[in-house]
Write a protein that holds these residues in place. Structure first.
Motif, PDB file in Angstrom:
ATOM      1  N   MET A 101      33.021  18.120 104.428  1.00 23.02           N
ATOM      2  CA  MET A 101      33.827  17.444 103.408  1.00 23.02           C
ATOM      3  C   MET A 101      32.876  16.841 102.373  1.00 23.02           C
ATOM      4  O   MET A 101      31.799  16.369 102.721  1.00 23.02           O
ATOM      5  N   TYR A 130      36.808  13.173  99.173  1.00 21.49           N
ATOM      6  CA  TYR A 130      37.347  13.564 100.487  1.00 21.49           C
ATOM      7  C   TYR A 130      37.908  14.986 100.493  1.00 21.49           C
ATOM      8  O   TYR A 130      38.948  15.245 101.137  1.00 21.49           O
ATOM      9  N   ALA A 189      41.841  19.781  96.363  1.00 17.62           N
ATOM     10  CA  ALA A 189      41.280  18.503  95.905  1.00 17.62           C
ATOM     11  C   ALA A 189      42.283  17.803  95.013  1.00 17.62           C
ATOM     12  O   ALA A 189      42.496  18.225  93.872  1.00 17.62           O
ATOM     13  N   ILE A 190      42.902  16.754  95.567  1.00 16.09           N
ATOM     14  CA  ILE A 190      43.792  15.912  94.749  1.00 16.09           C
ATOM     15  C   ILE A 190      43.306  14.466  94.785  1.00 16.09           C
ATOM     16  O   ILE A 190      43.312  13.785  93.757  1.00 16.09           O
ATOM     17  N   THR A 191      42.813  14.002  95.954  1.00 17.11           N
ATOM     18  CA  THR A 191      42.414  12.593  96.111  1.00 17.11           C
ATOM     19  C   THR A 191      41.224  12.269  95.203  1.00 17.11           C
ATOM     20  O   THR A 191      40.312  13.077  95.036  1.00 17.11           O
ATOM     21  N   ILE A 218      45.600   9.543 108.812  1.00 15.00           N
ATOM     22  CA  ILE A 218      45.197   9.278 107.411  1.00 15.00           C
ATOM     23  C   ILE A 218      45.371  10.516 106.526  1.00 15.00           C
ATOM     24  O   ILE A 218      45.978  10.442 105.453  1.00 15.00           O
ATOM     25  N   TYR A 219      44.826  11.684 106.974  1.00 16.64           N
ATOM     26  CA  TYR A 219      44.877  12.847 106.081  1.00 16.64           C
ATOM     27  C   TYR A 219      46.309  13.354 105.920  1.00 16.64           C
ATOM     28  O   TYR A 219      47.170  13.080 106.746  1.00 16.64           O
ATOM     29  N   SER A 220      46.525  14.082 104.823  1.00 17.91           N
ATOM     30  CA  SER A 220      47.842  14.657 104.543  1.00 17.91           C
ATOM     31  C   SER A 220      48.910  13.564 104.390  1.00 17.91           C
ATOM     32  O   SER A 220      50.086  13.808 104.650  1.00 17.91           O
ATOM     33  N   GLY A 221      48.493  12.377 103.970  1.00 18.56           N
ATOM     34  CA  GLY A 221      49.396  11.226 103.829  1.00 18.56           C
ATOM     35  C   GLY A 221      49.311  10.371 105.078  1.00 18.56           C
ATOM     36  O   GLY A 221      49.479  10.878 106.190  1.00 18.56           O
ATOM     37  N   THR A 222      49.053   9.072 104.882  1.00 16.58           N
ATOM     38  CA  THR A 222      48.875   8.174 106.037  1.00 16.58           C
ATOM     39  C   THR A 222      50.208   8.017 106.802  1.00 16.58           C
ATOM     40  O   THR A 222      51.276   8.348 106.271  1.00 16.58           O
ATOM     41  N   SER A 225      46.859   7.446  98.352  1.00 12.28           N
ATOM     42  CA  SER A 225      48.297   7.535  98.642  1.00 12.28           C
ATOM     43  C   SER A 225      49.095   7.720  97.351  1.00 12.28           C
ATOM     44  O   SER A 225      50.090   8.449  97.330  1.00 12.28           O
ATOM     45  N   ASN A 281      57.348   5.820 104.881  1.00  9.22           N
ATOM     46  CA  ASN A 281      58.025   5.572 103.591  1.00  9.22           C
ATOM     47  C   ASN A 281      58.927   6.748 103.233  1.00  9.22           C
ATOM     48  O   ASN A 281      60.057   6.565 102.787  1.00  9.22           O
TER      49      ASN A 281
HETATM   50  C1  FAD Z   1      39.668  13.737 107.508  1.00  6.91           C
HETATM   51  C2  FAD Z   1      40.266  13.649 106.140  1.00  6.91           C
HETATM   52  C3  FAD Z   1      40.469  14.809 105.410  1.00  6.91           C
HETATM   53  C4  FAD Z   1      40.968  14.758 104.111  1.00  6.91           C
HETATM   54  N1  FAD Z   1      41.072  15.914 103.385  1.00  6.91           N
HETATM   55  C5  FAD Z   1      41.478  15.857 102.098  1.00  6.91           C
HETATM   56  C6  FAD Z   1      41.501  17.045 101.299  1.00  6.91           C
HETATM   57  O1  FAD Z   1      41.194  18.147 101.753  1.00  6.91           O
HETATM   58  N2  FAD Z   1      41.853  16.937  99.998  1.00  6.91           N
HETATM   59  C7  FAD Z   1      42.206  15.751  99.443  1.00  6.91           C
HETATM   60  O2  FAD Z   1      42.543  15.723  98.260  1.00  6.91           O
HETATM   61  N3  FAD Z   1      42.198  14.600 100.177  1.00  6.91           N
HETATM   62  C8  FAD Z   1      41.839  14.624 101.483  1.00  6.91           C
HETATM   63  N4  FAD Z   1      41.799  13.480 102.240  1.00  6.91           N
HETATM   64  C9  FAD Z   1      42.193  12.218 101.635  1.00  6.91           C
HETATM   65  C10 FAD Z   1      43.495  11.666 102.177  1.00  6.91           C
HETATM   66  O3  FAD Z   1      44.586  12.436 101.729  1.00  6.91           O
HETATM   67  C11 FAD Z   1      43.573  10.190 101.758  1.00  6.91           C
HETATM   68  O4  FAD Z   1      42.513   9.508 102.394  1.00  6.91           O
HETATM   69  C12 FAD Z   1      44.908   9.576 102.123  1.00  6.91           C
HETATM   70  O5  FAD Z   1      45.952  10.132 101.365  1.00  6.91           O
HETATM   71  C13 FAD Z   1      44.901   8.045 101.915  1.00  6.91           C
HETATM   72  O6  FAD Z   1      44.371   7.714 100.663  1.00  6.91           O
HETATM   73  P1  FAD Z   1      43.224   6.589 100.581  1.00  6.91           P
HETATM   74  O7  FAD Z   1      42.139   6.955 101.520  1.00  6.91           O
HETATM   75  O8  FAD Z   1      42.852   6.398  99.157  1.00  6.91           O
HETATM   76  O9  FAD Z   1      43.890   5.260 101.122  1.00  6.91           O
HETATM   77  P2  FAD Z   1      44.840   4.296 100.300  1.00  6.91           P
HETATM   78  O10 FAD Z   1      45.887   5.036  99.586  1.00  6.91           O
HETATM   79  O11 FAD Z   1      43.985   3.357  99.502  1.00  6.91           O
HETATM   80  O12 FAD Z   1      45.538   3.470 101.481  1.00  6.91           O
HETATM   81  C14 FAD Z   1      44.854   2.408 102.173  1.00  6.91           C
HETATM   82  C15 FAD Z   1      45.881   1.800 103.148  1.00  6.91           C
HETATM   83  O13 FAD Z   1      47.018   1.290 102.414  1.00  6.91           O
HETATM   84  C16 FAD Z   1      48.219   1.872 102.905  1.00  6.91           C
HETATM   85  N5  FAD Z   1      49.158   2.119 101.818  1.00  6.91           N
HETATM   86  C17 FAD Z   1      48.909   2.626 100.577  1.00  6.91           C
HETATM   87  N6  FAD Z   1      50.043   2.739  99.872  1.00  6.91           N
HETATM   88  C18 FAD Z   1      51.038   2.305 100.678  1.00  6.91           C
HETATM   89  C19 FAD Z   1      52.446   2.184 100.539  1.00  6.91           C
HETATM   90  N7  FAD Z   1      53.088   2.553  99.425  1.00  6.91           N
HETATM   91  N8  FAD Z   1      53.168   1.688 101.596  1.00  6.91           N
HETATM   92  C20 FAD Z   1      52.546   1.308 102.751  1.00  6.91           C
HETATM   93  N9  FAD Z   1      51.207   1.408 102.932  1.00  6.91           N
HETATM   94  C21 FAD Z   1      50.476   1.900 101.918  1.00  6.91           C
HETATM   95  C22 FAD Z   1      47.785   3.213 103.516  1.00  6.91           C
HETATM   96  O14 FAD Z   1      48.730   3.685 104.458  1.00  6.91           O
HETATM   97  C23 FAD Z   1      46.441   2.832 104.138  1.00  6.91           C
HETATM   98  O15 FAD Z   1      46.658   2.228 105.386  1.00  6.91           O
HETATM   99  C24 FAD Z   1      41.312  13.502 103.541  1.00  6.91           C
HETATM  100  C25 FAD Z   1      41.135  12.328 104.286  1.00  6.91           C
HETATM  101  C26 FAD Z   1      40.621  12.395 105.572  1.00  6.91           C
HETATM  102  C27 FAD Z   1      40.423  11.125 106.348  1.00  6.91           C
END
Ligand code: FAD
Length: 381
Positions: free
Chosen positions: A211, A158, A126-128, A363-367, A134, A373
């Motif tokens: 989740m 998440y 759990a980091i998000t 999306i997961y593990s970094g979009t 991101s 980037n």
């Molecule tokens: C199925 C699933 C499983 C997951 N499991 C885990 C888990 O086990 N533990 C955990 O901690 N998290 C988990 N996550 C969370 C996941 O790591 C985040 O959803 C992801 O890192 C994106 O963060 P966010 O949803 O806040 O989107 P945001 O960071 O708000 O991004 C929204 C949009 O903006 C874009 N964006 C943001 N910053 C930039 C940039 N610098 N340059 C270009 N584009 C950018 C993104 O690419 C995206 O398109 C999970 C997510 C999913 C969908």
């Protein structure tokens, strides 16, 4: 680089494929609609040795090298249609177990690894947070030292496996003014007072992978649960995310192989205008592209696994494999629906589910944008 497999590796791969086909396809459609995890399948994987694949034998693991591990994960993806279950397995291994195996002290490894390897314990990370995805290191959750304990306050979102997790690797800041240098990684066990597991989220795909969010209100965690040192959280996260990005989509290679086989069968058997639809170039080229995407994805995965076995993998390698395979998986699953026509859109054929499951891989593990980037940064941009 030599990707020829030994007889033992191929035999193992085939045994994993048979295991997945026979044991990990129980009522996938029903469980997808109910968002239900396959707890029995998890135990069977533990008995088979899946969860422990890359971890040392002295802690209950199988001691497999990275190439053998990804080969087995690929076979799971080919044999099982339960992508959500496989995602939970991957989250447990790369995000939950790997940080403990790499940064845990002897006591922590003795305490948790055998259960994490044999399927009796489930983990996640759990980091998000609601305001930080991101930009993960800007997290708000705090951790304070208090005698023999650490006290956590904050909210995570998440978190894969949180509703079923026995332990979660949680990231928090001991001093937000220090930015990433103030981050800590701490293992929080199920039932720790002050930790509340939110209700199971209702998701578009990967619905058989539970989740939820987690909230920490003066949650007191024993000091011996800290991984590494105070302030080493970023290093721990970077290490585990690189492993995760390198290996988490190995199962997707198997999924793409399965999609290819399904589409070839369907294209040969379905007739329109007096001939099988596979005779139309509009269909056959889609299948040819599927095959090409599969083999290029596979090469990139094996190359990264090989580099990891040599201790030479860099962040750019992990991001390239994560970016490329996730995009290839989504396109392959979308093409499969198109090839199946109206039937591909119906839940009963189970073709549409793979699209819903695949989309999250961007999306997961970094979009995908974040992977690009990282790649661009390594190229000096
Ligand atoms: C199925 C699933 C499983 C997951 N499991 C885990 C888990 O086990 N533990 C955990 O901690 N998290 C988990 N996550 C969370 C996941 O790591 C985040 O959803 C992801 O890192 C994106 O963060 P966010 O949803 O806040 O989107 P945001 O960071 O708000 O991004 C929204 C949009 O903006 C874009 N964006 C943001 N910053 C930039 C940039 N610098 N340059 C270009 N584009 C950018 C993104 O690419 C995206 O398109 C999970 C997510 C999913 C969908």
């Amino acid at each position: 680089m030599d990707f020829s497999w030994t007889e033992d590796q191929l035999e193992f791969r085939n045994s994993v494929l048979d295991f997945a086909r026979n044991e990990l396809n129980n009522d996938v459609r029903g469980r997808d609609s109910r968002s239900e995890f396959d707890a029995e399948g998890w135990k069977k994987c533990g008995a088979f040795g899946i969860q422990g694949l890359p971890y040392p034998t002295e802690y209950g693991g199988q001691g497999a090298d990275v190439l053998t591990t990804v080969l087995a994960m690929e076979a799971l993806g080919q044999g099982s249609r339960d992508n959500g279950f496989l995602f939970s397995l991957n989250a447990h291994m790369w995000a939950g177990t790997t940080p403990i195996a790499r940064f845990g002290n002897e006591d922590q490894k003795q305490r948790w690894l055998p259960g994490l390897c044999d399927g009796s314990l489930i983990s996640g990370q759990a980091i998000t947070e609601p305001d930080t995805g991101s930009d993960a290191y800007a997290l708000h959750t705090t951790v304070k030292k208090d005698g023999d304990s650490f006290v956590l306050n904050g909210t995570k979102t998440y978190a894969t496996n949180a509703p079923i997790g026995d332990l979660m690797v949680v990231f928090a800041s001991i001093d937000r003014s220090k930015g990433w240098a103030g981050l800590c990684a701490i293992v929080v066990e199920k039932g720790t007072p002050g930790m509340e597991v939110e209700a199971h989220y209702d998701k578009m795909g990967l619905r058989t992978s539970p989740m939820s969010g987690l909230s920490f209100n003066d949650c007191v965690v024993p000091a011996e649960n800290l991984l590494g040192k105070v302030g080493s959280g970023m290093m721990i996260f970077n290490h585990s995310i690189e492993w995760e990005r390198s290996c988490i989509l190995a199962s997707a290679i198997g999924t793409m192989e399965r999609k290819l086989e399904e589409c070839i069968d369907y294209a040969n058997q379905r007739e329109q205008f007096g001939q099988s639809i596979g005779k139309f170039q509009g269909v056959s080229h889609k299948i040819a592209e599927m095959k090409t995407r599969l083999e290029t994805s596979r090469l990139l995965l094996y190359r990264t696994a090989w580099l990891r076995d040599q201790g030479k993998a860099k962040a750019i390698d992990a991001s390239m494999v994560k970016y490329y395979i996730s995009e290839a998986l989504v396109q392959t699953c979308l093409d499969a629906v198109q090839i199946h026509g109206g039937s591909g859109y119906m839940t009963e054929t189970e073709v549409e589910r793979d699209v819903r499951d695949a989309l999250s891989s961007k999306i997961y593990s970094g979009t995908s944008e974040i992977q690009l980037n990282v790649i661009a940064r390594h190229l000096g941009l």
